[in-house]
Design a protein around this motif. Structure first.
Motif, short mmCIF file in Angstrom:
data_model
loop_
_atom_site.label_atom_id
_atom_site.label_comp_id
_atom_site.label_asym_id
_atom_site.label_seq_id
_atom_site.Cartn_x
_atom_site.Cartn_y
_atom_site.Cartn_z
N LYS A 180 5.17 -6.61 -10.15
CA LYS A 180 4.44 -7.12 -9.00
C LYS A 180 5.48 -7.66 -8.03
O LYS A 180 6.07 -8.72 -8.25
N TYR A 181 5.74 -6.90 -6.99
CA TYR A 181 6.78 -7.26 -6.04
C TYR A 181 6.35 -8.44 -5.18
O TYR A 181 5.34 -8.37 -4.48
N LYS A 182 7.12 -9.48 -5.21
CA LYS A 182 6.83 -10.70 -4.45
C LYS A 182 7.03 -10.49 -2.95
O LYS A 182 6.33 -11.08 -2.14
N TYR A 183 8.02 -9.66 -2.60
CA TYR A 183 8.39 -9.52 -1.19
C TYR A 183 8.03 -8.14 -0.61
O TYR A 183 8.63 -7.69 0.34
N ASN A 184 7.05 -7.49 -1.20
CA ASN A 184 6.55 -6.20 -0.72
C ASN A 184 7.62 -5.10 -0.71
O ASN A 184 7.58 -4.20 0.12
N GLU A 185 8.57 -5.19 -1.63
CA GLU A 185 9.61 -4.16 -1.68
C GLU A 185 9.02 -2.77 -1.84
O GLU A 185 9.54 -1.81 -1.26
N ASP A 186 7.94 -2.64 -2.61
CA ASP A 186 7.32 -1.34 -2.80
C ASP A 186 6.81 -0.77 -1.48
O ASP A 186 6.97 0.41 -1.19
N LYS A 187 6.23 -1.61 -0.65
CA LYS A 187 5.75 -1.18 0.67
C LYS A 187 6.94 -0.78 1.54
O LYS A 187 6.91 0.23 2.23
N PHE A 188 7.99 -1.58 1.48
CA PHE A 188 9.19 -1.29 2.26
C PHE A 188 9.77 0.07 1.88
O PHE A 188 10.08 0.88 2.74
N SER A 212 8.36 2.62 0.58
CA SER A 212 7.47 3.66 1.05
C SER A 212 7.66 3.91 2.56
O SER A 212 7.77 5.05 3.00
N GLU A 213 7.71 2.84 3.33
CA GLU A 213 7.92 2.98 4.78
C GLU A 213 9.31 3.53 5.10
O GLU A 213 9.47 4.33 6.02
#
Length: 92
Positions: free
Chosen positions: A4-12, A14-15
């Motif tokens: 569970k990425y705290k800093y939205n690394e997964d979203k980053f 992907s973008e």
């Protein structure tokens, strides 16, 4: 294990992949599929050019079009290319 990425690394990531994919459009390719990056590597100038271009985009961040996410994506792309050139590219 699911992270569970705290800093939205997964979203980053992907973008960032979407951004990288967009650089493979016709705008940056010559007719023979050679990109400017290929010329820099062939000339032996790639790492300093990638570094200096990343600095350029960091320098203008917040100035041209404000806090422009595209500038940061470009910084990361040129940094990724430095990583490729110095650590992943087969230099035979």
């Amino acid at each position: 294990m699911t992270i569970k990425y705290k800093y939205n690394e997964d979203k980053f990531f992907s973008e960032f992949k979407t951004y990288i994919d967009s650089t493979y459009g016709e705008h940056y390719k010559a007719d023979d599929n050679v990109q400017c990056f290929d010329a820099w590597m062939a000339l032996g100038d790639a790492t300093p050019t990638f570094r200096n271009t990343a600095i350029k985009y960091l320098w203008r961040y917040g100035k041209k079009k404000g806090s422009n996410k595209d500038d940061l994506m470009k910084v990361l792309h040129y940094t990724l290319m430095m990583l490729y050139n110095d650590h992943y590219r087969d230099k035979k």
